[in-house]
Scaffold this motif. Structure first.
Motif, PDB file in Angstrom:
ATOM      1  N   ASN A  59      39.999  47.078  39.433  1.00 31.21           N
ATOM      2  CA  ASN A  59      39.314  47.808  40.510  1.00 31.21           C
ATOM      3  C   ASN A  59      40.164  48.013  41.757  1.00 31.21           C
ATOM      4  O   ASN A  59      40.195  49.095  42.333  1.00 31.21           O
ATOM      5  CB  ASN A  59      38.035  47.053  40.897  1.00 31.21           C
ATOM      6  CG  ASN A  59      37.085  46.928  39.733  1.00 31.21           C
ATOM      7  OD1 ASN A  59      37.046  47.808  38.878  1.00 31.21           O
ATOM      8  ND2 ASN A  59      36.323  45.846  39.682  1.00 31.21           N
ATOM      9  N   TRP A  84      31.763  44.438  42.058  1.00 32.55           N
ATOM     10  CA  TRP A  84      32.615  45.608  41.794  1.00 32.55           C
ATOM     11  C   TRP A  84      32.658  45.969  40.319  1.00 32.55           C
ATOM     12  O   TRP A  84      33.149  47.030  39.948  1.00 32.55           O
ATOM     13  CB  TRP A  84      34.037  45.350  42.315  1.00 32.55           C
ATOM     14  CG  TRP A  84      34.106  45.244  43.794  1.00 32.55           C
ATOM     15  CD1 TRP A  84      34.341  44.118  44.526  1.00 32.55           C
ATOM     16  CD2 TRP A  84      33.910  46.293  44.752  1.00 32.55           C
ATOM     17  NE1 TRP A  84      34.305  44.398  45.867  1.00 32.55           N
ATOM     18  CE2 TRP A  84      34.047  45.723  46.035  1.00 32.55           C
ATOM     19  CE3 TRP A  84      33.622  47.662  44.655  1.00 32.55           C
ATOM     20  CZ2 TRP A  84      33.907  46.473  47.214  1.00 32.55           C
ATOM     21  CZ3 TRP A  84      33.489  48.408  45.828  1.00 32.55           C
ATOM     22  CH2 TRP A  84      33.628  47.817  47.077  1.00 32.55           C
ATOM     23  N   ARG A 142      52.824  45.781  30.498  1.00 31.72           N
ATOM     24  CA  ARG A 142      53.174  44.679  29.597  1.00 31.72           C
ATOM     25  C   ARG A 142      53.852  45.252  28.356  1.00 31.72           C
ATOM     26  O   ARG A 142      53.262  46.110  27.677  1.00 31.72           O
ATOM     27  CB  ARG A 142      51.924  43.887  29.231  1.00 31.72           C
ATOM     28  CG  ARG A 142      51.404  43.048  30.412  1.00 31.72           C
ATOM     29  CD  ARG A 142      49.982  42.590  30.194  1.00 31.72           C
ATOM     30  NE  ARG A 142      49.075  43.717  30.153  1.00 31.72           N
ATOM     31  CZ  ARG A 142      48.137  43.895  29.228  1.00 31.72           C
ATOM     32  NH1 ARG A 142      47.961  43.003  28.291  1.00 31.72           N
ATOM     33  NH2 ARG A 142      47.362  44.952  29.250  1.00 31.72           N
ATOM     34  N   MET A 154      42.453  50.895  35.381  1.00 33.33           N
ATOM     35  CA  MET A 154      43.147  49.694  35.876  1.00 33.33           C
ATOM     36  C   MET A 154      42.148  48.784  36.587  1.00 33.33           C
ATOM     37  O   MET A 154      40.973  49.126  36.730  1.00 33.33           O
ATOM     38  CB  MET A 154      44.271  50.134  36.814  1.00 33.33           C
ATOM     39  CG  MET A 154      45.263  51.019  36.071  1.00 33.33           C
ATOM     40  SD  MET A 154      46.566  51.600  37.109  1.00 33.33           S
ATOM     41  CE  MET A 154      47.418  50.070  37.393  1.00 33.33           C
TER      42      MET A 154
HETATM   43  N1  LIG Z   1      32.838  52.673  32.035  1.00 32.82           N
HETATM   44  C1  LIG Z   1      32.650  51.503  31.458  1.00 32.82           C
HETATM   45  O1  LIG Z   1      31.827  51.344  30.542  1.00 32.82           O
HETATM   46  C2  LIG Z   1      33.486  50.342  31.893  1.00 32.82           C
HETATM   47  C3  LIG Z   1      33.417  49.149  31.179  1.00 32.82           C
HETATM   48  C4  LIG Z   1      34.243  48.105  31.564  1.00 32.82           C
HETATM   49  C5  LIG Z   1      35.079  48.254  32.652  1.00 32.82           C
HETATM   50  N2  LIG Z   1      35.099  49.401  33.364  1.00 32.82           N
HETATM   51  C6  LIG Z   1      36.039  49.588  34.489  1.00 32.82           C
HETATM   52  O2  LIG Z   1      37.287  49.881  33.884  1.00 32.82           O
HETATM   53  C7  LIG Z   1      38.352  49.237  34.583  1.00 32.82           C
HETATM   54  C8  LIG Z   1      39.055  48.315  33.627  1.00 32.82           C
HETATM   55  O3  LIG Z   1      38.163  47.306  33.198  1.00 32.82           O
HETATM   56  P1  LIG Z   1      38.546  46.370  31.958  1.00 32.82           P
HETATM   57  O4  LIG Z   1      37.543  45.308  31.884  1.00 32.82           O
HETATM   58  O5  LIG Z   1      38.822  47.190  30.772  1.00 32.82           O
HETATM   59  O6  LIG Z   1      39.892  45.768  32.535  1.00 32.82           O
HETATM   60  P2  LIG Z   1      41.012  44.866  31.908  1.00 32.82           P
HETATM   61  O7  LIG Z   1      40.921  44.767  30.426  1.00 32.82           O
HETATM   62  O8  LIG Z   1      41.030  43.616  32.708  1.00 32.82           O
HETATM   63  O9  LIG Z   1      42.305  45.748  32.261  1.00 32.82           O
HETATM   64  C9  LIG Z   1      42.598  46.163  33.591  1.00 32.82           C
HETATM   65  C10 LIG Z   1      44.122  46.271  33.736  1.00 32.82           C
HETATM   66  O10 LIG Z   1      44.662  44.976  33.669  1.00 32.82           O
HETATM   67  C11 LIG Z   1      45.783  44.943  32.808  1.00 32.82           C
HETATM   68  N3  LIG Z   1      45.453  43.997  31.714  1.00 32.82           N
HETATM   69  C12 LIG Z   1      44.655  44.171  30.642  1.00 32.82           C
HETATM   70  N4  LIG Z   1      44.606  43.064  29.877  1.00 32.82           N
HETATM   71  C13 LIG Z   1      45.421  42.169  30.477  1.00 32.82           C
HETATM   72  C14 LIG Z   1      45.807  40.848  30.171  1.00 32.82           C
HETATM   73  N5  LIG Z   1      45.372  40.241  29.069  1.00 32.82           N
HETATM   74  N6  LIG Z   1      46.657  40.235  31.010  1.00 32.82           N
HETATM   75  C15 LIG Z   1      47.126  40.851  32.093  1.00 32.82           C
HETATM   76  N7  LIG Z   1      46.796  42.120  32.438  1.00 32.82           N
HETATM   77  C16 LIG Z   1      45.952  42.759  31.642  1.00 32.82           C
HETATM   78  C17 LIG Z   1      45.979  46.364  32.268  1.00 32.82           C
HETATM   79  O11 LIG Z   1      47.098  46.976  32.912  1.00 32.82           O
HETATM   80  P3  LIG Z   1      48.525  46.930  32.180  1.00 32.82           P
HETATM   81  O12 LIG Z   1      48.269  47.397  30.790  1.00 32.82           O
HETATM   82  O13 LIG Z   1      49.387  47.846  32.968  1.00 32.82           O
HETATM   83  O14 LIG Z   1      48.972  45.510  32.236  1.00 32.82           O
HETATM   84  C18 LIG Z   1      44.703  47.089  32.616  1.00 32.82           C
HETATM   85  O15 LIG Z   1      44.904  48.422  32.999  1.00 32.82           O
HETATM   86  C19 LIG Z   1      37.711  48.534  35.775  1.00 32.82           C
HETATM   87  O16 LIG Z   1      37.800  49.363  36.904  1.00 32.82           O
HETATM   88  C20 LIG Z   1      36.256  48.362  35.354  1.00 32.82           C
HETATM   89  O17 LIG Z   1      35.408  48.342  36.485  1.00 32.82           O
HETATM   90  C21 LIG Z   1      34.332  50.447  32.979  1.00 32.82           C
END
Ligand SMILES: NC(=O)c1ccc[n+]([C@@H]2O[C@H](COP(=O)([O-])OP(=O)(O)OC[C@H]3O[C@@H](n4cnc5c(N)ncnc54)[C@H](OP(=O)(O)O)[C@@H]3O)[C@@H](O)[C@H]2O)c1
Length: 345
Positions: A86, A188, A39, A84
């Motif tokens: 899952n 997931w 984005r 990214m």
């Molecule tokens: N270790 C931990 O504590 C922890 C915590 C939460 C999540 N996780 C894991 O981390 C990963 C990411 O989780 P998350 O909750 O951070 O994901 P997220 O905010 O939904 O982001 C995932 C991907 O979606 C795109 N994205 C982000 N916000 C967006 C929006 N508003 N509209 C459209 N696309 C968007 C981004 O790619 P682009 O920038 O390329 O668009 C990003 O890499 C998952 O695999 C999850 O299981 C781990």
């Protein structure tokens, strides 16, 4: 002066960067040099939003790409963090690995075991290291809990229960807009932690699973409860692991182990916020204790470990065998909940 820090790039402007970006920036053996998003402008926005306070003067040292391929092609990037969605992990991990990058992949490493096989084969072929991002395991409280179990204090381990829940905010509902089969839902998202912990509590792999789920209109589970069967012990006693995950309840982030002589519980296992990490335990003969831990950031410890293993060619704490077994148990849980039958793992 030679800079021996590992040079990192972040693949995606994800919310979880709020935790991992400061960890990469602050780790003494790591340097964040690039971030990419599909984005336009999102990479630089994320940097401004999540970089630690006082870091602004160094923004110019970090490249912000508006496409993911450019980061993967960046010759200066040695290691990639993949936060990214899952279902995208496997595809982009393979691209990064085939470009010679080491990669820390958020949990779940992939949503199919065959994808983990492909990632492992590519890592071997390219001579790079890969780890699934189970940050919690780097907090010292888990090693202490294992020490208590290994000491025999609670006897033989016969039951373990893991509960992870929080209220999903409306703005984050897009995370449950695709089916479990496509990587969506609590299974997931928070299920990987619960099942990872249960497998670790027993030190065994489950043989089968039964599960109930509540699915939304997209086929994503918003709630799931299941029982993993770890088989009978040598005395013929049952060993069950219970998991309970939900996006509809107040926050719970705990697991406990029940043995023949007592129990031990980890009260703040995967999220902290204002919780103080504490382990409690009790025994049949009336002993009870609570052990509190000094503040410790498991994200920082995870990043320092990963960089250390690459810089000094050490073995990573979490293996492909572990990632594969977790994925197999998650997929079986998905099938058990979808079909309403017990599924062998
Ligand atoms: N270790 C931990 O504590 C922890 C915590 C939460 C999540 N996780 C894991 O981390 C990963 C990411 O989780 P998350 O909750 O951070 O994901 P997220 O905010 O939904 O982001 C995932 C991907 O979606 C795109 N994205 C982000 N916000 C967006 C929006 N508003 N509209 C459209 N696309 C968007 C981004 O790619 P682009 O920038 O390329 O668009 C990003 O890499 C998952 O695999 C999850 O299981 C781990």
């Amino acid at each position: 002066m030679l800079d021996n820090r590992l040079k990192w790039g972040i693949l995606g402007a994800a919310r979880v960067n709020e935790r991992l970006m400061p960890a990469i920036i602050e780790a003494p053996n790591s340097q964040l040099i690039a971030i990419a998003s599909r984005r336009a402008g999102a990479a630089s926005e994320t940097l401004k939003k999540y970089a630690p306070q006082g870091f602004n003067d160094k923004f110019s040292d970090i490249k912000c790409y508006d496409d993911l391929e450019s980061l993967i092609a960046d010759k200066n990037v040695e290691a990639v963090y993949c936060p990214m969605a899952n279902e995208e992990h496997a595809e982009w991990a393979l691209k990064a690995i085939n470009a010679g990058k080491h990669i820390l992949i958020e949990k779940p490493m992939a949503i199919a075991v065959k994808d983990i096989d492909a990632i492992e084969a590519a890592a071997k072929a390219n001579g790079v290291k890969v780890m699934e991002g189970f940050m919690y395991r780097f907090h010292p409280q888990h090693a202490r809990l294992k020490e208590i179990v290994d000491s025999g204090l609670i006897g033989d381990v016969l039951s373990a229960r893991a509960s992870y829940s929080f209220l999903m905010k409306p703005a984050r509902m897009y995370r449950i807009n695709r089916s479990m089969a496509d990587g969506g839902g609590a299974l997931w998202d928070i299920g990987p932690y619960a099942i990872h912990s249960l497998r670790w509590c027993f030190g065994l792999e489950p043989k089968s699973v039964i599960a109930h789920a509540k699915l939304n209109e997209h086929g994503a589970d918003t709630v799931m409860s299941g029982v993993l069967d770890f088989g009978l012990d040598k005395e013929g006693r049952a060993r069950f692991g219970h998991f309970d995950i939900s996006f509809e309840r107040s926050r719970k982030s705990e697991y406990e182990i029940i043995g023949t002589k007592g129990w031990v519980k980890c009260h703040a296992a995967w999220v902290f916020q204002n919780d103080v990490p504490v382990i409690s335990w009790a025994t049949e003969d009336g002993k009870y204790a609570e052990e509190r831990f000094a503040p410790s950031n498991h994200f920082n410890l995870e990043i320092e470990h990963f960089s250390d293993c690459i810089l000094n060619n050490l073995a990573l704490h979490l293996s492909f065998v572990d990632a594969r077994a977790n994925c197999a148990a998650l997929r079986a849980s998905m099938d058990a909940a979808s079909r309403g039958i017990e599924i062998d793992i």
